[in-house]
Design a protein around this motif. Structure first.
Motif, short mmCIF file in Angstrom:
data_model
loop_
_atom_site.label_atom_id
_atom_site.label_comp_id
_atom_site.label_asym_id
_atom_site.label_seq_id
_atom_site.Cartn_x
_atom_site.Cartn_y
_atom_site.Cartn_z
N LYS A 66 67.02 29.52 31.42
CA LYS A 66 66.31 30.33 31.99
C LYS A 66 66.04 30.99 33.00
CE LYS A 66 66.27 30.27 26.67
NZ LYS A 66 67.17 31.43 25.33
N VAL A 67 65.42 32.53 33.09
CA VAL A 67 64.83 32.25 33.82
C VAL A 67 63.41 33.09 33.27
CG1 VAL A 67 64.20 34.37 35.57
CG2 VAL A 67 66.86 33.28 35.27
N ARG A 68 62.34 31.91 34.22
CA ARG A 68 61.09 32.04 33.73
C ARG A 68 60.26 32.68 34.80
NH1 ARG A 68 57.04 27.15 30.54
NH2 ARG A 68 59.02 28.16 29.77
N VAL A 69 59.44 34.41 34.89
CA VAL A 69 59.02 35.08 35.01
C VAL A 69 57.12 34.42 35.03
CG1 VAL A 69 58.90 37.64 35.92
CG2 VAL A 69 60.57 36.52 35.22
N SER A 70 56.24 34.74 35.53
CA SER A 70 55.05 34.51 35.67
C SER A 70 54.09 35.60 36.11
CB SER A 70 54.55 33.46 35.90
OG SER A 70 55.62 32.00 35.54
N VAL A 71 53.57 36.03 35.82
CA VAL A 71 52.56 37.04 36.66
C VAL A 71 50.81 36.33 36.71
CG1 VAL A 71 51.57 39.38 36.72
CG2 VAL A 71 53.38 39.27 35.79
N SER A 72 50.26 35.97 37.71
CA SER A 72 48.96 35.43 37.55
C SER A 72 47.97 36.39 38.30
CB SER A 72 49.32 34.00 38.38
OG SER A 72 49.63 33.86 39.76
N ASN A 73 47.69 36.02 38.85
CA ASN A 73 45.52 36.84 39.33
C ASN A 73 44.64 35.59 38.67
OD1 ASN A 73 44.65 37.90 36.35
ND2 ASN A 73 44.07 39.37 36.78
N SER A 74 43.82 36.04 40.42
CA SER A 74 42.89 35.90 40.39
C SER A 74 41.52 36.03 39.93
CB SER A 74 42.34 35.12 41.95
OG SER A 74 42.63 36.35 42.58
N GLY A 75 40.99 35.60 39.07
CA GLY A 75 39.53 35.86 38.45
C GLY A 75 38.71 35.80 37.23
N GLU A 76 38.97 36.68 36.21
CA GLU A 76 37.87 35.59 35.03
C GLU A 76 39.01 35.13 33.93
OE1 GLU A 76 34.63 35.31 35.06
OE2 GLU A 76 34.38 35.98 36.82
N PRO A 77 38.32 33.72 33.94
CA PRO A 77 39.40 33.30 32.58
C PRO A 77 38.85 33.50 31.53
CG PRO A 77 37.78 31.93 32.89
CD PRO A 77 37.43 33.15 34.18
N ILE A 78 40.50 33.23 30.97
CA ILE A 78 40.75 34.50 29.33
C ILE A 78 39.62 32.95 27.65
CG2 ILE A 78 41.33 34.37 27.22
CD1 ILE A 78 43.89 35.46 28.83
N PRO A 79 38.82 33.38 27.27
CA PRO A 79 38.23 32.49 26.58
C PRO A 79 38.76 31.95 25.66
CG PRO A 79 37.25 34.23 26.73
CD PRO A 79 38.33 34.86 27.13
N ASN A 114 48.11 44.46 33.32
CA ASN A 114 46.98 44.06 33.17
C ASN A 114 46.07 43.01 33.94
OD1 ASN A 114 45.35 42.94 29.86
ND2 ASN A 114 46.29 40.77 30.63
N ALA A 115 46.87 42.61 34.82
CA ALA A 115 46.85 41.83 36.03
C ALA A 115 45.93 42.48 36.73
CB ALA A 115 47.70 40.94 36.85
N ILE A 116 46.24 43.97 36.56
CA ILE A 116 45.35 44.57 38.16
C ILE A 116 44.06 45.03 37.19
CG2 ILE A 116 44.84 47.05 39.31
CD1 ILE A 116 48.73 46.66 38.81
N ASP A 117 44.22 45.68 35.96
CA ASP A 117 42.68 45.85 35.27
C ASP A 117 42.05 44.83 35.31
OD1 ASP A 117 43.85 48.34 34.22
OD2 ASP A 117 44.72 47.91 32.60
N HIS A 118 42.00 43.73 35.25
CA HIS A 118 41.18 42.43 35.04
C HIS A 118 40.93 41.85 36.53
CE1 HIS A 118 42.39 43.48 30.42
NE2 HIS A 118 41.44 42.48 30.54
N ALA A 119 41.21 43.00 37.44
CA ALA A 119 41.39 42.02 38.57
C ALA A 119 39.41 42.53 39.28
CB ALA A 119 42.16 42.24 40.46
N VAL A 120 39.10 41.15 39.74
CA VAL A 120 37.94 41.39 40.72
C VAL A 120 37.69 41.29 41.41
CG1 VAL A 120 35.39 40.34 39.45
CG2 VAL A 120 37.09 40.45 38.00
N ASN A 157 62.83 34.59 22.69
CA ASN A 157 62.43 33.67 23.85
C ASN A 157 60.72 33.92 23.69
OD1 ASN A 157 64.59 33.13 25.27
ND2 ASN A 157 65.59 35.37 26.02
N GLY A 158 60.49 32.48 24.54
CA GLY A 158 58.83 32.49 24.68
C GLY A 158 58.07 32.81 25.58
N TYR A 159 57.07 33.23 25.59
CA TYR A 159 56.08 34.07 26.42
C TYR A 159 54.32 32.55 25.91
CZ TYR A 159 54.63 35.91 21.82
OH TYR A 159 54.48 34.83 20.02
N GLY A 160 53.74 33.68 27.25
CA GLY A 160 51.96 33.30 26.61
C GLY A 160 51.90 32.66 28.30
N ALA A 161 50.46 32.38 27.74
CA ALA A 161 49.43 32.95 28.92
C ALA A 161 48.47 31.92 28.91
CB ALA A 161 48.82 33.89 28.65
N ALA A 162 47.74 31.20 29.75
CA ALA A 162 47.14 29.80 30.22
C ALA A 162 46.30 30.12 31.94
CB ALA A 162 48.59 28.83 30.53
N ASN A 163 44.50 29.65 31.28
CA ASN A 163 44.00 29.70 32.42
C ASN A 163 44.37 29.06 33.25
OD1 ASN A 163 42.42 31.73 31.32
ND2 ASN A 163 41.20 30.35 29.99
#
Length: 263
Positions: A173-186, A152-158, A227-233
């Motif tokens: 817990k162990v938290r795994v985060s995947v972030s990419n630079s690009g357009e924010p989610i509305p 998903n991060a690769i597909d939305h890379a600009v 377990n939890g999950y989420g997304a944020a700009n």
């Protein structure tokens, strides 16, 4: 007696409303599946008829027609596969098989598998945080979450984007985060992206072969694990995260026993 009747009536109304919502969701789901399959089926039919009628006179055009048919068939295959996976998890038939493994090493391995497309897209990808993080979870399911997030991060890379996979220890817990630079989610879409077939950018999703099911599969897997999950700009991009149970001493002992030569 009147009070009991009122309570029973209210419960009946709630049950009816819940069944109505479930029925509406079922109808919407069927409509979405039909819509997703309609386009590739129409394209396969059209290009196959073109080949049969020999409307393309040269080898290059014939190869193009065949490539379109192959690509659209593969798209349908991915969609059906993801639908089956989602149905199995949500129905409870796919019970997580809990084992102990290093999720940080898994993250590095998933990134290595994506190396060619990362280089092709000019994306700077790396892992950060803990070098090793032992967790207890279903190995294949967690790998699917990581794969879905990274894809998903690769597909939305600009342009020349940056992709980071971060591993952090948090209590229990162990938290795994995947972030990419690009357009924010509305902002209005943040809560909806976990719904089956929801796409913030339909044109881009189709361009990269997406089905709109990847994040709903993440939700189902995490719900199955509790377990939890989420997304944020975030500053300059978007971050997706999920939590995994940290391995405890009993898990490590059990893993050692499972790996012993006597088994």
């Amino acid at each position: 007696s009147i009070g009991e009747l009122v309570t029973a009536n209210e419960k009946l109304l709630e049950d009816i409303e819940r069944e109505r919502r479930i029925d509406d969701m079922r109808k919407e789901f069927i409509a979405n599946v039909s819509h997703e399959l309609k386009t590739p089926i129409a394209m396969i039919q059209g290009y196959a008829e073109g080949l049969k009628l020999n409307v393309n006179e040269d080898e290059e055009n014939r190869n193009f027609y065949c490539d379109v048919i192959t690509d659209e068939a593969a798209r349908m295959n991915r969609l059906v596969g993801q639908l089956l996976s989602l149905a199995r998890i949500e129905s409870g038939n796919a019970i997580p098989e809990i084992i102990c493994f290093d999720v940080a090493e898994m993250a590095r391995r998933v990134l290595r598998k994506s190396r060619l497309v990362l280089q092709e897209r000019g994306i700077d990808a790396s892992t950060e945080g803990e070098e090793h993080a032992l967790v207890s979870a279903d190995y294949d399911m967690i790998e699917q979450i990581l794969t879905n997030y990274i894809t998903n991060a690769i597909d939305h890379a600009v342009g020349e984007s940056v992709l980071r996979v971060r591993i952090d220890d948090i209590p229990g817990k162990v938290r795994v985060s995947v972030s990419n630079s690009g357009e924010p989610i509305p902002p209005e879409s943040i809560d909806s992206i976990w719904t089956s077939f929801y796409k913030t950018d339909k044109a881009r999703t189709r361009e990269h072969g997406g089905t709109g099911l990847g994040l709903s599969i993440v939700k189902a897997i995490q719900d199955a694990h509790g377990n939890g999950y989420g997304a944020a700009n975030v500053d300059g991009g978007v971050e997706f995260w999920f939590d995994v149970d940290a391995a405890v001493e009993a898990d490590l002992i059990e893993t050692d026993l499972d790996m012993s030569p006597s088994r």
